[in-house]
Design an enzyme around this catalytic site. Sequence first.
Site, PDB file in Angstrom:
ATOM      1  N   LYS A  90      -4.122   7.392  -1.347  1.00  0.00           N
ATOM      2  CA  LYS A  90      -5.213   7.753  -2.249  1.00  0.00           C
ATOM      3  C   LYS A  90      -5.089   9.151  -2.853  1.00  0.00           C
ATOM      4  CE  LYS A  90      -8.061   4.135  -2.103  1.00  0.00           C
ATOM      5  NZ  LYS A  90      -8.538   3.417  -3.306  1.00  0.00           N
ATOM      6  N   SER A 128      -0.272   0.901   3.361  1.00  0.00           N
ATOM      7  CA  SER A 128      -1.017   1.780   2.459  1.00  0.00           C
ATOM      8  C   SER A 128      -1.808   2.880   3.149  1.00  0.00           C
ATOM      9  CB  SER A 128      -1.961   0.944   1.592  1.00  0.00           C
ATOM     10  OG  SER A 128      -2.856   0.202   2.401  1.00  0.00           O
TER      11      SER A 128
END
Length: 409
Positions: free
Chosen positions: A61, A311
């Site tokens: 992110k 992720s």
Amino acid sequence: MNYREAAPLPPVTLDDVRGAQKMLTGVARVTAMEGSRYLTQLVGAPVHLKCENLQRTGSFKLRGAYIRIAGLLPEERAAGVVAASAGNHAQGVALASSLLGVHSTVFMPKGAPLPKISATREYGAEVRLHGQVVDETLAAAQEYAAETGAVFIHPFDHPDIIAGQGTVGLEILEQCPEVRTIVVGIGGGGLAAGIAIAVKALRPDVRIVGVQAAGSAAYPPSLAAGRPVSIENPATMADGIKVGRPGDVPFAIIGNLVDEVRTVSEDELSTALLLCLERAKLVVEPAGASPVAALLSDPGAFEGPVVAVLSGGNVDPLLMQRVLRHGMAAQGRYLAVRLRLTDRPGALATLLGVLSVVDANVLDVSHVRTDPRLGLTEAEVELHLETKGPAHCVEVGEALRKAGYTVID
């Protein structure tokens, strides 16, 4: 103002992703690409793990958040930024803002894990707790933006965010140029969209497979309808991909460039998380383990070499404990049984002796003597056992029955 009320946003291009990669030099790590012998044997082709769980703030992110905030005009930076998130996006926005000297306010649900709240504050954000679910938190953040003029930083539905996430795709091609399939988790779609733009522009032959949790899979019905549609009450342990509606910007990209979207069950997610921990020695959150879950569920469906994108690794320790136990149960390595026995001295010791003979490890024992359901001379015992697999579970059950015990459930 919500950006959707403004002029249409420009498309995201390979040049945008390359520009983002230059801007992220010295900011985001080029995360490791690790081979997995177990998955390689299972799939029958080389499998590599792209370890964004080892990125700064513990997820990808930071990449998109930094590019989005860095692209703000001076007057927008002066007004500060605001975001809403239960964890990964919050930390990415907080660190990116600190690095760029911009004040950030992050709204988080009241039930957000304390480690994620603390980390977001430590990265420099002002944290405000509001609402019980992310939708309520999101509404509060957008209201704050309207009242103060702060720029709302969406977690996935903006070209700059997608361009930043797309740098993961460029790194994959640099680290594994022979890749044939990339498997990536999808929530709102920013990461998958960014990777698809970068990879398909340079290697259109590479197959890109998106993965969603079955209980929170908004993309399959949206792709079938040809537009983003909302699903009610998305439910999954994988909060990083728990999104009830695809983003408008990533949806258009994914619809054109992602070859397939698959779904995985909660059992498959927990089994994948356990595998990452035991076999790869990597702490991965459920959303980050979703590509591995897809490989485990249908290993023959992926042409190798395969790259699975891990992720994120921001998992609450209490959730990790529950998920690992769930994963052990899904693999037949954890067994919970409830049975009744005669309430007399030595009865429990005799029961434990039976389990010892078949080498079942007792993790927890609950012994109830007073309950309206029980007879005067009865006691109920609930046992949590660590076993060696499905065959061992069957062996334990048979040993209990041969010893005269009736297993209730």
